[in-house]
Design an enzyme around this catalytic site. Structure first.
Site, PDB file in Angstrom:
ATOM      1  N   THR A   1       0.873  -1.179   0.000  1.00  0.00           N
ATOM      2  CA  THR A   1       0.000   0.000   0.000  1.00  0.00           C
ATOM      3  C   THR A   1       0.910   1.229   0.000  1.00  0.00           C
ATOM      4  O   THR A   1       2.084   1.151   0.415  1.00  0.00           O
ATOM      5  CB  THR A   1      -0.959   0.032   1.207  1.00  0.00           C
ATOM      6  OG1 THR A   1      -0.206   0.088   2.405  1.00  0.00           O
ATOM      7  CG2 THR A   1      -1.870  -1.198   1.221  1.00  0.00           C
TER       8      THR A   1
ATOM      9  N   VAL B   1       1.207   4.690   1.307  1.00  0.00           N
ATOM     10  CA  VAL B   1       1.849   5.446   2.388  1.00  0.00           C
ATOM     11  C   VAL B   1       2.816   4.544   3.155  1.00  0.00           C
ATOM     12  O   VAL B   1       3.928   4.950   3.522  1.00  0.00           O
ATOM     13  CB  VAL B   1       0.796   6.060   3.347  1.00  0.00           C
ATOM     14  CG1 VAL B   1       1.481   6.786   4.489  1.00  0.00           C
ATOM     15  CG2 VAL B   1      -0.133   7.002   2.603  1.00  0.00           C
ATOM     16  N   CYS B   2       2.410   3.300   3.379  1.00  0.00           N
ATOM     17  CA  CYS B   2       3.252   2.364   4.136  1.00  0.00           C
ATOM     18  C   CYS B   2       4.595   2.161   3.459  1.00  0.00           C
ATOM     19  O   CYS B   2       5.631   2.066   4.123  1.00  0.00           O
ATOM     20  CB  CYS B   2       2.551   1.015   4.280  1.00  0.00           C
ATOM     21  SG  CYS B   2       0.928   1.151   5.045  1.00  0.00           S
ATOM     22  N   THR B   3       4.586   2.102   2.130  1.00  0.00           N
ATOM     23  CA  THR B   3       5.842   1.902   1.410  1.00  0.00           C
ATOM     24  C   THR B   3       6.774   3.092   1.633  1.00  0.00           C
ATOM     25  O   THR B   3       7.972   2.917   1.884  1.00  0.00           O
ATOM     26  CB  THR B   3       5.550   1.696  -0.096  1.00  0.00           C
ATOM     27  OG1 THR B   3       4.639   0.598  -0.224  1.00  0.00           O
ATOM     28  CG2 THR B   3       6.821   1.404  -0.866  1.00  0.00           C
TER      29      THR B   3
ATOM     30  N   LEU C   1       8.026   2.811   5.424  1.00  0.00           N
ATOM     31  CA  LEU C   1       9.018   1.784   5.752  1.00  0.00           C
ATOM     32  C   LEU C   1      10.340   2.032   5.030  1.00  0.00           C
ATOM     33  O   LEU C   1      11.405   1.708   5.556  1.00  0.00           O
ATOM     34  CB  LEU C   1       8.461   0.371   5.533  1.00  0.00           C
ATOM     35  CG  LEU C   1       7.740  -0.107   6.811  1.00  0.00           C
ATOM     36  CD1 LEU C   1       6.337   0.436   6.919  1.00  0.00           C
ATOM     37  CD2 LEU C   1       7.777  -1.615   6.968  1.00  0.00           C
TER      38      LEU C   1
END
EC number: 1.11.1.24
Lengths: 220, 220
Positions: free
Chosen positions: A43, A45-47, A50
């Protein structure tokens, strides 16, 4: 919702991760840990988050802080996704473990549920929660962001610096403090004690109440 | 500890304040509210924080955001302390109300207790909790800081901007986002829908999975 909050001991859960089984208290050991959730692998934003965490890993390492991710995807999904994360920011290696919580029990106990977000089966999804856990296994400071807002990793670094400075020197950090700036002497310390504890001296702000409680000093 | 967390409706408590009685839902009305606690009046970090909040009041006002403070001190104490706050940063007027919770019931319900801090009678004291409450009276985003670490008001402003941008344009903000930077298109939106919703176009990051989920666009 269940309420893990600051001051609470983080539950000593055991979960699978990209680095094998992790028992949280063993992982914390005698260090600080940043325990952070993300809504889902693959997904957007998560990428970005992280990848940023991977980029900041050296900064956290310098401070003796370990990173520990978690979401409800399984370990194989995490491993596949890491290829995307590392391709998005070439040079940023994901060296920290990401735990898998497919049963969604851990995220509930860790106050990492975003009640507004559900997966295609109606299952809970994690929020962007981030707890700074101390060597005593207690939550020192928490950020609880919804899925639509990416966190500010500079503020996470600043908060770690503030927590560690406060703990090391028995002081507190004022609003918007940055490393190198003045800190304050806590109210429980008398002026006489402060003279002993802070031989470098301190300045007391001159305020209408005349109570002399706002005392600034410098620590190394 | 009790667990008000993101997604929850803020309890509709009625409390005395420096601006008279306040019922929280009425105060929120149809705006965003920053509901924030401080450990105690006439203490050092709190003075720097509330003075900073007074300084940022115009920024919040521009964004249609109201400020609402709370601690366990009584209204007269708040009023006396405000003289110190305003003297500490001349020109910063405390125009926002500060609520009084001498019974410590509200701070428990609002997840604003710092379990490591007690007053001289052993009573609970508030943490540096800050909830951004939306017009729907729900907690959108929370910062939970301990008494030894002052908050970062720039990050609070950034978080408000991110929440409001995400809500207005049905997008999400990547890590470390600042106003004017690119936002991302949420995973629930297909490419065809995205072309309609974002006629300005979007860029899809080329990642090894080929899933095409990391799509950036600009919104006004």
């Amino acid at each position: 919702m269940p309420g893990l909050t600051i001051g609470d001991t983080v539950p000593n859960l055991e979960l699978d991760s990209t680095h094998g089984k992790i028992r949280i208290h063993d992982f914390v050991g005698d260090t600080y840990v940043i325990l952070f959730s993300h809504p889902g692998d693959f997904t957007p934003v998560c990428t970005t988050e992280l990848a940023a965490m991977a980029g900041y890993a050296k900064e956290f390492d310098k401070r003796g802080v370990k990173l520990l991710g978690i979401s409800c995807d399984d370990v194989q999904s995490h491993k596949d996704w890491i290829k995307d994360i590392e391709a998005y920011k070439p040079g940023n290696r994901v060296t920290y473990p990401i735990m898998a919580d497919p049963s969604r029990e851990a995220i509930k106990q860790l106050n990492m549920v975003d009640p507004d977000e559900k997966d295609s089966n109606g299952g809970h999804l994690p929020s962007r929660a981030l707890h700074i856990v101390g060597p005593d296994k207690k939550v020192k400071l928490s950020f609880l962001y919804p899925s639509c807002v990416g966190r500010n990793m500079d503020e996470v670094v600043r908060a770690v610096d503030a927590l560690q400075t406060a703990a090391k020197h028995a002081v507190a950090t004022p609003v918007n403090w940055k490393p190198g700036e003045r800190v304050v002497i806590p109210p429980g310390v008398s002026d006489d004690e402060a003279k002993e504890k802070f031989p470098q001296g301190f300045d007391t702000a001159d305020l209408p109440s005349g109570k002399g409680y706002l005392r600034f000093t410098k620590v190394g």
